[in-house]
Design a protein around this motif. Sequence first.
Motif, PDB file in Angstrom:
ATOM      1  N   LEU A  32       2.009   6.219 -12.243  1.00  0.00           N
ATOM      2  CA  LEU A  32       0.921   5.338 -11.819  1.00  0.00           C
ATOM      3  C   LEU A  32       1.059   3.971 -12.481  1.00  0.00           C
ATOM      4  O   LEU A  32       0.867   2.942 -11.828  1.00  0.00           O
ATOM      5  N   ALA A  33       1.411   3.943 -13.747  1.00  0.00           N
ATOM      6  CA  ALA A  33       1.592   2.666 -14.439  1.00  0.00           C
ATOM      7  C   ALA A  33       2.716   1.860 -13.789  1.00  0.00           C
ATOM      8  O   ALA A  33       2.586   0.648 -13.586  1.00  0.00           O
ATOM      9  N   ALA A  34       3.806   2.521 -13.442  1.00  0.00           N
ATOM     10  CA  ALA A  34       4.927   1.827 -12.800  1.00  0.00           C
ATOM     11  C   ALA A  34       4.516   1.292 -11.429  1.00  0.00           C
ATOM     12  O   ALA A  34       4.888   0.171 -11.055  1.00  0.00           O
TER      13      ALA A  34
ATOM     14  N   SER B  66       2.185   6.025   3.509  1.00  0.00           N
ATOM     15  CA  SER B  66       0.805   6.536   3.512  1.00  0.00           C
ATOM     16  C   SER B  66       0.586   7.537   2.379  1.00  0.00           C
ATOM     17  O   SER B  66      -0.474   7.553   1.757  1.00  0.00           O
ATOM     18  N   ALA B  67       1.590   8.359   2.072  1.00  0.00           N
ATOM     19  CA  ALA B  67       1.460   9.307   0.963  1.00  0.00           C
ATOM     20  C   ALA B  67       1.393   8.575  -0.375  1.00  0.00           C
ATOM     21  O   ALA B  67       0.623   8.959  -1.261  1.00  0.00           O
TER      22      ALA B  67
ATOM     23  N   TRP C 151      -1.693   6.777  -5.074  1.00  0.00           N
ATOM     24  CA  TRP C 151      -1.804   5.780  -6.139  1.00  0.00           C
ATOM     25  C   TRP C 151      -2.683   4.574  -5.850  1.00  0.00           C
ATOM     26  O   TRP C 151      -2.836   3.718  -6.720  1.00  0.00           O
ATOM     27  N   SER C 152      -3.268   4.414  -4.673  1.00  0.00           N
ATOM     28  CA  SER C 152      -4.053   3.201  -4.424  1.00  0.00           C
ATOM     29  C   SER C 152      -5.443   3.314  -5.042  1.00  0.00           C
ATOM     30  O   SER C 152      -5.998   4.401  -5.161  1.00  0.00           O
ATOM     31  N   GLY C 153      -5.975   2.179  -5.415  1.00  0.00           N
ATOM     32  CA  GLY C 153      -7.320   2.121  -5.977  1.00  0.00           C
ATOM     33  C   GLY C 153      -7.323   2.244  -7.486  1.00  0.00           C
ATOM     34  O   GLY C 153      -6.279   2.333  -8.126  1.00  0.00           O
TER      35      GLY C 153
ATOM     36  N   ASP D 169     -11.222   6.046  -8.076  1.00  0.00           N
ATOM     37  CA  ASP D 169     -10.884   6.300  -6.670  1.00  0.00           C
ATOM     38  C   ASP D 169      -9.840   7.406  -6.554  1.00  0.00           C
ATOM     39  O   ASP D 169      -9.948   8.314  -5.723  1.00  0.00           O
ATOM     40  N   ILE D 170      -8.819   7.304  -7.378  1.00  0.00           N
ATOM     41  CA  ILE D 170      -7.723   8.283  -7.345  1.00  0.00           C
ATOM     42  C   ILE D 170      -8.245   9.658  -7.724  1.00  0.00           C
ATOM     43  O   ILE D 170      -7.975  10.654  -7.049  1.00  0.00           O
TER      44      ILE D 170
END
Length: 158
Positions: free
Chosen positions: A50-52, A75-76, A81-83, A87-88
Motif C-alpha cells: 500500500l505504501a508503494a 479495477s482490482a 488500494w484506492s482511498g 475506505d480500504i
Amino acid sequence: MDPGFLGPATRDALARLVALEEGGPDASPLDRLRGIRSLVVALDADPAALAAVREALDEGTGWDAIAEAAGLSASAAKYRWSGDDADIAERHEASRRRKRERPSSRPTDLPGRSVAEAAKELGVTPQAIYQRVARGLMRAETVELPDGRTYKRVFPDE
C-alpha cells in the motif's frame, strides 16, 4: 542498519525462508512449504505494498501501470488500494462479510434438476434443454434462496 520497506513480520518470515534455503536439501519439504506459505501470508498483510502504491500515485503513476506491476487488473488494484485507510478497511470488511454470509457450496436439496443434470440425463446439450423450456416442452423455474442466490431448475419428468 536501514530497516528497509518491509514490516518486521515479513522480514522475519523472509529470514526464516532464506535460512531454510541456505540449509540446503536437509530442510523437510513440509518445512519448506510452511516457510513459503508464512512469507506469502506476511507479504499479503504487510503495509509495504500500500505504501508503494501511494508513493507511485503521488509520483503521477496511473492505475494501469500500478496494476501491471502488481499482476492485477486496474479495477482490482483500485479496489484493493484506492482511498484512505478507512475506505480500504471498510471495503475489505464488506468483502469478508459477504464471503461469510454466502456459502460457497451449492445446496443439494433444490427441486427438479439443474440444466446440466437434465442435459446429461437426456443425452442432449444444455442449449437443447433451454430450447425445450422456451418452446414450452419442459417446465422450468428459478429458485431464489434467502441469501439471494438463484438457480434455474428444470423438471424433465413432467
